[in-house]
Design a protein around this motif. Structure first.
Motif, PDB file in Angstrom:
ATOM      1  N   ALA A 162       0.827  -1.207   0.000  1.00 48.20           N
ATOM      2  CA  ALA A 162       0.000   0.000   0.000  1.00 48.20           C
ATOM      3  C   ALA A 162       0.864   1.260   0.000  1.00 48.20           C
ATOM      4  O   ALA A 162       0.538   2.246  -0.680  1.00 48.20           O
ATOM      5  N   SER A 163       1.960   1.232   0.732  1.00 47.42           N
ATOM      6  CA  SER A 163       2.817   2.416   0.805  1.00 47.42           C
ATOM      7  C   SER A 163       3.442   2.733  -0.549  1.00 47.42           C
ATOM      8  O   SER A 163       3.642   3.908  -0.889  1.00 47.42           O
ATOM      9  N   GLN A 164       3.733   1.697  -1.331  1.00 47.80           N
ATOM     10  CA  GLN A 164       4.305   1.931  -2.661  1.00 47.80           C
ATOM     11  C   GLN A 164       3.284   2.560  -3.606  1.00 47.80           C
ATOM     12  O   GLN A 164       3.634   3.388  -4.444  1.00 47.80           O
ATOM     13  N   PHE A 165       2.018   2.195  -3.453  1.00 45.03           N
ATOM     14  CA  PHE A 165       0.968   2.847  -4.231  1.00 45.03           C
ATOM     15  C   PHE A 165       0.790   4.294  -3.787  1.00 45.03           C
ATOM     16  O   PHE A 165       0.626   5.191  -4.608  1.00 45.03           O
ATOM     17  N   ARG A 166       0.835   4.526  -2.469  1.00 42.45           N
ATOM     18  CA  ARG A 166       0.695   5.899  -1.977  1.00 42.45           C
ATOM     19  C   ARG A 166       1.821   6.792  -2.483  1.00 42.45           C
ATOM     20  O   ARG A 166       1.614   7.971  -2.782  1.00 42.45           O
TER      21      ARG A 166
END
Length: 251
Positions: free
Chosen positions: A174-178
């Motif tokens: 999720a952090s990579q998408f954010r």
């Protein structure tokens, strides 16, 4: 098989799971029980669309952001063996007619496209790793900037993939998408499960919109490969088998 476009110029389709076919209509040599079954499935498909197996071009997908320009000399690569497939690439494009460009998936997002005047077609494999590397955005930017394709001439198909409801991930993904800076709208946090749910299809569409592609240029098939009985789903089954999205331009 899903047929997205079938006219005098463009054929764009995606094979689906079919229990009446060998290995449920699996099309992938890299994820099968018997390579002879896959070659037979491919030859049958080639006959169905009025092509030869030697007209197909297959990549060796590595969840990269690499793309490759296919020419007449590449016809047949990867069709009968993995050894001569286009290495380490997740997107193919060509200006040549009568070449069938292919992409494999089993939850990842297949993207097919053509251009109304520039005669280019392409097939992209964008799993979550490809999406955070912006493979679709990078290829279309290349076509616009280096191949002189007008942005408003593209017509794009976003094929069946795992839906947000079933694409469950941890904070690391999720952090990579954010970090993309524009995907927050497509990330949902489930408090009780302590998991994130991401819409990979919509994130890719946002990438296309950021380079000037309009919503009316994009066709989306929202069939969920996890939920649909005709879907190959690696997350659901942890088994072998892949869909094949493909596109061909006639002369």
């Amino acid at each position: 098989m899903k047929t997205f476009i079938n006219n005098d110029h463009i054929l764009a389709c995606m094979t689906m799971k079919d229990h009446t076919k060998l290995e449920d209509n699996n099309m992938a040599l890299h994820s099968c029980n018997n390579e002879a079954n896959i070659i037979q499935n491919r030859k049958r498909l080639a006959t169905e669309i009025g092509a030869s197996i030697d007209d197909f071009v297959f990549p060796t997908q590595t969840h990269s952001a690499n793309f490759y320009k296919v020419t007449e000399d590449d016809k047949g690569r990867g069709a009968m063996t993995l050894d001569d497939a286009i290495a380490n690439t997740d997107a193919l494009y060509t200006f040549e007619p009568n070449i069938v460009l292919c992409s494999f998936s089993a939850d990842c997002v297949p993207v097919l496209f053509y251009h109304e005047t520039a005669n280019v077609i392409g097939a992209i494999h964008s799993g979550w790793r490809g999406t955070i590397q912006e493979i679709a955005k990078k290829l279309f930017q290349h076509l616009i900037e280096q191949e002189n394709c007008s942005v408003n001439g593209f017509r794009i198909i976003i094929g069946p993939a795992i839906c947000q409801e079933k694409f469950e991930v941890d904070e690391d993904v999720a952090s990579q998408f954010r970090e993309l800076g524009y995907a927050e709208e497509w990330i949902y946090f489930h408090q009780e499960k302590n998991k994130y749910f991401i819409d990979n299809q919509q994130t890719i569409i946002k990438q296309l919109q950021l380079i000037g592609i309009k919503q009316h240029q994009i066709m989306v098939d929202d069939t969920c490969t996890f939920k649909h009985e005709a879907g190959f789903s690696h997350r659901r089954d942890k088994e072998k088998g892949r869909h094949m999205a493909f596109i061909r331009r006639s002369k």
